[in-house]
Design an enzyme around this catalytic site. Structure first.
Site, mmCIF file in Angstrom:
data_model
loop_
_atom_site.group_PDB
_atom_site.id
_atom_site.type_symbol
_atom_site.label_atom_id
_atom_site.label_comp_id
_atom_site.label_asym_id
_atom_site.label_seq_id
_atom_site.Cartn_x
_atom_site.Cartn_y
_atom_site.Cartn_z
ATOM 1 C CB ILE A 9 21.027 36.817 9.699
ATOM 2 C CG1 ILE A 9 20.826 36.525 11.185
ATOM 3 C CG2 ILE A 9 21.087 35.508 8.905
ATOM 4 C CD1 ILE A 9 19.504 35.845 11.511
ATOM 5 N N GLY A 10 23.611 37.708 7.424
ATOM 6 C CA GLY A 10 23.875 37.997 6.023
ATOM 7 C C GLY A 10 24.806 39.179 5.863
ATOM 8 C CE LYS A 104 13.033 43.429 -3.157
ATOM 9 N NZ LYS A 104 14.392 43.993 -3.031
ATOM 10 C CE LYS A 204 11.367 46.747 -4.421
ATOM 11 N NZ LYS A 204 12.278 47.361 -5.401
#
Length: 435
Positions: A9-10, A104, A204
């Protein structure tokens, strides 16, 4: 040879990078896994056809079509953001698909829901590319350092911010000018807020802290400051102090509480992190058994991030083939062992500081400032006062000995209220030599 079918997806920068990695390394991946890993379907609303080299890959503009395809084994989400990414991931998990993501922001904010759903449905979630781009930091923390109590995490985790600070340091260029150039070259987003204000780094750090300490944390729990107020003059004063300015993520494990912060930091030039330049990342762990570990490499980019996503796909494909899904908990700790931990309030932090005070050049200013600092038990190690070359305020620069953050905040509020102070004081924390 068993075939593992991947749905993506993408098909943006990272998505197309993953496709190129899987195609270019197909033979090598087969030799290493004994599996044929094939990109079978792509969902993207922005493209009408796949590039010629991917002519056998099905294309749809509906992610639900991909998620509902019974032939897809692993769903890869590379669109970013919270929604609709979370919906796609949760629907894929509910459909019994394994998931890989580089997102993230999603994991640091919604990870608890995602990992709980994966455990309920008996599927894997891979997220190596979410921290450090092509650096295998997640695998190192989840598996390589599993026998260690992690005592600290510290690192440069945003390539855009590091690129900007490197250019400012090496070329003396102002922040705004470097940022514009970085945007033109594609190093920085059109809206760079997440990168330069430390938010991306906090995402992160939250992921790493969850894995390192077995704790529930989101990026909202992390004290976060950026680099947009750093000026070339601060870079020059840092040089005089034998330091370089970096945007650092810092966490220390104190047992009953943990530090969690992101901010500009003066790093002594002899420290390993001071030499990390350009768009590179470096992440430093201290374990009670292994000691110090430093992981370094490209923290972003099409092919490094695509490489990390591919590594997750291969891991999951191996687990599918051997019937060992769930062998390694995705967050290193078993789900029932992840608990709440106290975050150290920033007011309790103690470290040396750099202050740059913009003040009217007149007698008594330095003594007034020094008096306020003394009242708050802040000891000055050194002072640099530059005479003015033109009309206007001058810079008074101070380096302090170790001081308490709460005392510093109170003192700077009083200093900034003085009539002779022309602008809010710039404050940068200093990393001590032995950290």
């Amino acid at each position: 040879m068993k075939e593992i079918r991947v749905g993506l997806i993408g098909f943006g920068t990272v998505g197309s990078g993953l496709a190129e990695v899987l195609l270019a390394q197909q033979e090598r991946l087969e030799k290493r896994s004994g599996l044929r890993i094939r990109l079978a379907k792509v969902a993207d609303i922005n493209i009408s056809e796949m590039p010629p080299q991917f002519g056998d890959v099905a294309l749809t503009n509906d992610a639900a079509d991909l998620i509902g395809d019974p032939e897809i084994d692993i769903v890869v989400e590379l669109i970013g953001g919270i929604q609709p990414a979370k919906t796609f991931v949760m629907n894929a998990i509910a459909a019994g698909k394994h998931v890989v993501t580089a997102n993230k922001a999603l994991l640091s904010q919604e990870g608890r829901d995602i990992f709980a759903a994966a455990a309920r449905h008996g599927v894997e979630v891979g997220f190596e590319a979410s921290v450090g781009g092509g650096i295998p930091v997640i695998k190192a923390l989840r598996e390589g350092l599993v026998a260690n109590k992690i005592l600290s995490i510290m690192g440069i985790m945003n390539g855009t911010a590091n690129y900007i600070l490197t250019r400012m340091t090496d070329e003396g260029i102002p922040f705004d000018e470097v940022l514009r150039d970085a945007q033109q070259q594609g190093f920085a987003e059109a809206d760079p807020t997440y990168d330069v204000e430390g938010i991306d780094t906090a995402h992160k750090l939250a992921i790493l802290m969850t894995m390192a300490y077995g704790m529930n944390i989101t990026h909202n729990d992390i004290a976060t400051e950026g680099i947009s107020r750093i000026e070339p003059v601060d870079i020059e004063f840092a040089r005089e102090f034998g330091c370089r300015i970096k945007l650092l993520a810092i966490s220390r494990n104190h047992g009953d509480h943990v530090e969690a912060r992101v901010h500009a930091t003066m790093v002594p030039e002899r420290h390993l992190l001071a030499s990390i330049s350009g768009a590179f990342n470096a992440i430093h762990f201290t374990g009670d058994m292994v000691g110090n570990v430093l992981l370094y490499g490209l923290g972003a980019g099409k092919m490094p991030t695509g490489s990390a996503v591919a590594a997750d796909i291969v891991d999951i494909a191996r687990n599918i083939a051997t019937g060992s899904v769930g062998r390694v908990p995705p967050l290193s700790y078993l789900p029932e062992e992840i608990s709440d931990r106290k975050i150290t309030p920033m007011e309790e932090l103690s470290c040396p500081y750099y202050f740059r005070i913009s003040a009217v050049d007149k007698p008594g200013v330095l003594s007034a400032v020094s008096g306020i600092l003394s009242q708050h038990d802040i000891s000055i190690e050194s002072v640099i006062q530059k005479g003015r070359k033109q009309s206007g305020p001058v810079s008074i620069v101070m380096r302090t000995h170790t001081a308490l953050e709460s005392s510093v905040s109170k003192a700077l509020a009083e200093i900034d209220a003085l009539d002779v102070v022309a602008a809010p004081t710039v404050k940068i924390r200093i990393l001590e030599e032995d950290e």
